[in-house]
Structures are given as C-alpha cells and as structure tokens.
Design a protein around this motif. Sequence first.
Motif, PDB file in Angstrom:
ATOM      1  N   SER A  89       8.777  18.023  -1.858  1.00 25.76           N
ATOM      2  CA  SER A  89       9.179  16.383  -2.353  1.00 25.76           C
ATOM      3  C   SER A  89       7.628  15.340  -1.767  1.00 25.76           C
ATOM      4  N   GLU A  90       7.171  14.361  -0.869  1.00 26.64           N
ATOM      5  CA  GLU A  90       6.183  13.390  -0.452  1.00 26.64           C
ATOM      6  C   GLU A  90       6.358  14.181   0.716  1.00 26.64           C
ATOM      7  N   GLU A  91       7.215  14.673   1.635  1.00 31.92           N
ATOM      8  CA  GLU A  91       7.013  15.165   2.683  1.00 31.92           C
ATOM      9  C   GLU A  91       6.509  16.285   3.069  1.00 31.92           C
ATOM     10  N   PHE A 111      10.579  14.770  -5.400  1.00 33.33           N
ATOM     11  CA  PHE A 111      11.894  13.417  -4.979  1.00 33.33           C
ATOM     12  C   PHE A 111      10.160  12.799  -4.211  1.00 33.33           C
ATOM     13  N   ASP A 112      10.492  10.760  -3.915  1.00 32.03           N
ATOM     14  CA  ASP A 112       9.875  10.685  -2.878  1.00 32.03           C
ATOM     15  C   ASP A 112      11.818  10.284  -1.933  1.00 32.03           C
ATOM     16  N   PRO A 113      11.609  10.961  -1.416  1.00 35.99           N
ATOM     17  CA  PRO A 113      12.780  10.771  -0.960  1.00 35.99           C
ATOM     18  C   PRO A 113      12.936   8.909  -0.077  1.00 35.99           C
ATOM     19  N   LEU A 114      12.107   8.721   0.628  1.00 33.34           N
ATOM     20  CA  LEU A 114      12.509   7.133   1.096  1.00 33.34           C
ATOM     21  C   LEU A 114      10.932   6.579   1.052  1.00 33.34           C
ATOM     22  N   ASP A 115      10.901   5.723  -0.199  1.00 36.04           N
ATOM     23  CA  ASP A 115       9.963   4.999  -0.609  1.00 36.04           C
ATOM     24  C   ASP A 115       9.954   3.100  -0.178  1.00 36.04           C
ATOM     25  N   GLY A 116       8.437   3.453   0.526  1.00 37.61           N
ATOM     26  CA  GLY A 116       9.127   1.891   1.260  1.00 37.61           C
ATOM     27  C   GLY A 116       8.803   1.482   3.043  1.00 37.61           C
ATOM     28  N   SER A 117       8.101   2.796   2.959  1.00 37.36           N
ATOM     29  CA  SER A 117       8.459   3.100   4.896  1.00 37.36           C
ATOM     30  C   SER A 117       8.292   2.121   5.575  1.00 37.36           C
ATOM     31  N   SER A 118       7.266   1.219   5.528  1.00 36.36           N
ATOM     32  CA  SER A 118       6.482   0.293   5.966  1.00 36.36           C
ATOM     33  C   SER A 118       7.217  -0.604   6.498  1.00 36.36           C
ATOM     34  N   ILE A 206       1.125  -7.472  -6.455  1.00 43.60           N
ATOM     35  CA  ILE A 206      -0.266  -6.923  -5.993  1.00 43.60           C
ATOM     36  C   ILE A 206       0.103  -6.906  -4.477  1.00 43.60           C
ATOM     37  N   ASN A 207      -0.998  -6.686  -3.950  1.00 46.24           N
ATOM     38  CA  ASN A 207      -1.427  -6.085  -2.419  1.00 46.24           C
ATOM     39  C   ASN A 207      -2.325  -7.349  -2.234  1.00 46.24           C
ATOM     40  N   MET A 208      -2.652  -8.595  -2.671  1.00 49.40           N
ATOM     41  CA  MET A 208      -3.236  -9.485  -2.792  1.00 49.40           C
ATOM     42  C   MET A 208      -4.491  -9.310  -1.701  1.00 49.40           C
ATOM     43  N   ARG A 240       5.186 -12.583  -6.432  1.00 47.81           N
ATOM     44  CA  ARG A 240       6.164 -11.351  -5.940  1.00 47.81           C
ATOM     45  C   ARG A 240       4.827 -10.030  -4.658  1.00 47.81           C
ATOM     46  N   TRP A 241       5.535  -9.382  -3.494  1.00 50.15           N
ATOM     47  CA  TRP A 241       4.807  -7.803  -3.519  1.00 50.15           C
ATOM     48  C   TRP A 241       6.164  -7.636  -2.355  1.00 50.15           C
ATOM     49  N   VAL A 242       7.050  -6.860  -2.348  1.00 55.15           N
ATOM     50  CA  VAL A 242       7.741  -6.765  -1.737  1.00 55.15           C
ATOM     51  C   VAL A 242       7.252  -5.060  -0.732  1.00 55.15           C
ATOM     52  N   SER A 244       7.170  -2.702  -1.524  1.00 54.46           N
ATOM     53  CA  SER A 244       8.261  -1.247  -1.498  1.00 54.46           C
ATOM     54  C   SER A 244       9.059  -0.909  -3.075  1.00 54.46           C
ATOM     55  N   MET A 245       7.898   0.522  -2.955  1.00 55.82           N
ATOM     56  CA  MET A 245       7.734   0.102  -5.317  1.00 55.82           C
ATOM     57  C   MET A 245       8.908  -0.145  -5.795  1.00 55.82           C
ATOM     58  N   VAL A 246       9.868   0.975  -5.085  1.00 54.69           N
ATOM     59  CA  VAL A 246      11.141   1.168  -5.739  1.00 54.69           C
ATOM     60  C   VAL A 246      11.764  -0.893  -5.917  1.00 54.69           C
ATOM     61  N   PHE A 260       1.554  -4.173 -10.345  1.00 57.74           N
ATOM     62  CA  PHE A 260      -0.378  -2.881  -9.473  1.00 57.74           C
ATOM     63  C   PHE A 260      -0.023  -2.590  -8.512  1.00 57.74           C
ATOM     64  N   TYR A 261      -0.599  -1.379  -8.623  1.00 56.63           N
ATOM     65  CA  TYR A 261      -1.547  -0.946  -7.297  1.00 56.63           C
ATOM     66  C   TYR A 261      -2.614  -0.144  -7.832  1.00 56.63           C
ATOM     67  N   PRO A 262      -4.184  -1.488  -8.086  1.00 54.27           N
ATOM     68  CA  PRO A 262      -4.682  -0.507  -8.716  1.00 54.27           C
ATOM     69  C   PRO A 262      -5.686   0.037  -7.780  1.00 54.27           C
ATOM     70  N   LEU A 274      -0.376   5.139  -4.941  1.00 49.82           N
ATOM     71  CA  LEU A 274       0.797   5.758  -5.433  1.00 49.82           C
ATOM     72  C   LEU A 274       0.809   7.216  -6.381  1.00 49.82           C
ATOM     73  N   ARG A 275       1.648   7.759  -5.805  1.00 50.20           N
ATOM     74  CA  ARG A 275       1.830   9.653  -5.863  1.00 50.20           C
ATOM     75  C   ARG A 275       2.301   9.756  -7.609  1.00 50.20           C
ATOM     76  N   LEU A 276       1.870  10.618  -8.969  1.00 48.19           N
ATOM     77  CA  LEU A 276       1.596  10.278  -9.799  1.00 48.19           C
ATOM     78  C   LEU A 276       2.996  11.807 -10.307  1.00 48.19           C
TER      79      LEU A 276
HETATM   80  P1  FBP Z   1       5.449   5.103   0.378  1.00 52.52           P
HETATM   81  O1  FBP Z   1       6.899   4.359   1.290  1.00 52.52           O
HETATM   82  O2  FBP Z   1       6.486   6.246  -0.526  1.00 52.52           O
HETATM   83  O3  FBP Z   1       4.403   5.942   1.409  1.00 52.52           O
HETATM   84  O4  FBP Z   1       5.390   4.598  -0.717  1.00 52.52           O
HETATM   85  C1  FBP Z   1       4.109   3.993  -0.893  1.00 52.52           C
HETATM   86  C2  FBP Z   1       4.627   2.320  -0.700  1.00 52.52           C
HETATM   87  O5  FBP Z   1       4.538   1.650   0.305  1.00 52.52           O
HETATM   88  C3  FBP Z   1       4.989   1.811  -1.918  1.00 52.52           C
HETATM   89  O6  FBP Z   1       6.720   1.775  -2.042  1.00 52.52           O
HETATM   90  C4  FBP Z   1       4.659   0.052  -1.765  1.00 52.52           C
HETATM   91  O7  FBP Z   1       4.206  -0.252  -3.043  1.00 52.52           O
HETATM   92  C5  FBP Z   1       3.225   0.639  -1.174  1.00 52.52           C
HETATM   93  O8  FBP Z   1       2.683   1.800  -1.252  1.00 52.52           O
HETATM   94  C6  FBP Z   1       2.633  -0.030  -0.616  1.00 52.52           C
HETATM   95  O9  FBP Z   1       1.486  -1.012  -0.593  1.00 52.52           O
HETATM   96  P2  FBP Z   1       1.038  -1.455   0.573  1.00 52.52           P
HETATM   97  O10 FBP Z   1       1.184  -1.118   1.927  1.00 52.52           O
HETATM   98  O11 FBP Z   1      -1.006  -1.433   0.618  1.00 52.52           O
HETATM   99  O12 FBP Z   1       1.060  -2.738  -0.281  1.00 52.52           O
END
Ligand code: FBP
Length: 338
Positions: A89-91, A111-118, A206-208, A240-242, A244-246, A260-262, A274-276
């Motif tokens: 797990s990511e955690e 698994f990444d149990p909860l993606d988009g933590s922020s 993309i995160n501009m 667009r940039w949410v 949350s990768m999902v 893109f997350y370059p 991002l984790r492979l």
């Molecule tokens: P975790 O929340 O699982 O750590 O994932 C990373 C993530 O939140 C992605 O879901 C998302 O695409 C990216 O980081 C957002 O990055 P940033 O905070 O730079 O916009």
Amino acid sequence: MKPISLIQFLIEERRAGHINAELTLLIEVVARACKRIAVATNKGAIGGVLGEAGTGNIQGEAQKKLDVISNEILLEANAWGGQLAACASEEMEDPQPIPDMYPKGNHLLLFDPLDGSSNIDVNISVGTIFSVLRCPDGITEPKAEHFLQPGTTQLAAGYVVYGPATVLVLTFGYGTHEFTLDREVGSFTLSRRDIRIPEDTAEFAINMSNQRHWEPPMQRYIGELLAGKDGPRSKDFNMRWVASMVADVHRIITRGGVFFYPLDAKIKSKGGKLRLMYEANPMSLIIEQAGGAATTGRERILELQPTGLHQRVPVFLGSKKEVEVATHYHLEADGARN
Ligand code: FBP
C-alpha cells in the motif's frame, strides 16, 4: 436491458477465460471493501473522519484519518479471502504478509487506499486505485522485490471514485468497463462496457502552478495549447485540474482528455510526483485498454522495469494523439540535445 451486476460480469469474464476463480473472488473482495470506504467517506464531518490522523507515511506525507481508515479496511478485507500471498500500500513502507492463520493465494495486490488526499476535507471526489499481479512461483513470503513486475504483467487494474456517484472502473486486459454502485441494492452494476476514449481532445489537465519548474518541451507543449486557434495548434483547448488523479482520469475515461504530471525541477530528485506501482501502472492499463496512451514523456509506462515499491514517475496519459504530441516534443528535445 436487465442490469448486469459485478459478480455476473466477473463470471462471464471467467467463462470467457479472461480470469480464473481466484481473481474473480479477489475483485469481489476489493469491491466490497471499497463499498465500506464509500460509506466512511460519505459520513464526512459527522462521522469524525475528516482531518489529520497525526501520523506520517513512507512518503513523508501527513496521513489523513481517511487514509488510515481506508488502508485498514482494505488490509482487513483482503487478509482472510485466501486469494493473496501479500499486499502493498501507498501508506506502508513494506509489503503486508497474509496472517499465518489464513490460507494464502497466488496473487499480489497493490493499492493507493485513498487517492487525492488533499481534497478529502473539502468534499471533492477522492478514490481508491488498485493493481493485481501474479505472485512468482514458489514464493510463500513475498518481499518488495517480488512486486517489481512491469505494468504489462498486471492481471487486473481498477479504481473507485467516491464522488456524487460511487463508480468502479476495471480492466483485465480485455477492455475497460465501468460499474456504478446501486446504493439501494448495495451492489455495483455495469454502466458502460468496452469504453473507448476519443483519440483527439481539446481538454487538458495539469497543475499550472508548477509551470516555471517544467522542462522546455513541456513549456512548449502547454504554451501551444494556451495559444489556442491563433497558435501553432490552430485549436482552442480548455483546462481542468481536480488534484485527485482518480477524478481527473475518470473525466478522461468519460469524455476524453489528457492528463499530465510531468517531471519538474522541484520533484526531479524524486523522479516524479505520482507512484508507478499503484497509481501510474493501473491507470495506464485502464487508459490503454480504452484506446488511449500512457507515457513518462519518453517511454511507455507499462514497459518500465520497476526499481522500487514506492518509485515515482512522470505521467502523461489520455487521448492518444495529444499524449503522442507531448511525448514527441520531449524525445525531439532529447534528440536535439544529444
Ligand atoms: P495521493 O493523494 O494519493 O498522495 O496522490 C497524489 C495526488 O493527490 C494525485 O491524486 C493528484 O493528481 C496529485 O497528487 C495532485 O497534485 P498537486 O497537489 O500538485 O495538484
């Protein structure tokens, strides 16, 4: 048309020889665990699940309460199922062995149990991402090195988005399919079969705010999109940039687009954001099986030989033609440099 439940779909996939009985059960167990995570995320503040857990993870990130809760739900659900040799797990820094009191299986689950933590505390869609590999023959106590298999060897990949609806997207390497949680029945129901992503798109994610840190080919590519129809691409693009990768990937699975997350100067030493193993590989298989493409900006992600369980990589994925243009600009720049 009579609704098709997830279990019915899985049995059809088994009859088609795409999956075996063990993988059928494993996906059912993961889906059931995600239903419990959906209930927890849905409770929000009145469930006392928001905010920091007060602990940190292997990534050096502060864990959210829901990161820990989701991780525990997935570990507990998969401990007794009998399909797994271990999970990662990511955690957690190291793989989690299956307790000796339970039977072990031939699969490895990441698994990444909860993606988009922020986004958890601000009620924006988050999700769970998972990938299934075969445990190498003869290995009863899998270590991290046994998980380091290229993305092309994944037996299954999926994500669940906890948004207005709870949606599971899944592939076994025979197309990408979507299931929506019917809360009244309490089961996932097939909502789209054999999804196809349009090859062309006018929407990028993309995160501009990282722009000043990007490599020159990324500056060029995004600069041309922003120049719109009066620029070299003679077409207007929308952004667009949410974060949350999902959620960003689900938008692409639904109407196309490119994500893109370059690599940039800030994260260069880490190899990416991002984790492979439990973000890029599963999302790349899902996207490719829906007719899209996924690269690091230079290489096909699924062909990468992993070097670490928590390895990070640059991610370019989505509508094929835009991924190809952005990748071409990077390879061209590399070529010019060499
Ligand atoms: P975790 O929340 O699982 O750590 O994932 C990373 C993530 O939140 C992605 O879901 C998302 O695409 C990216 O980081 C957002 O990055 P940033 O905070 O730079 O916009």
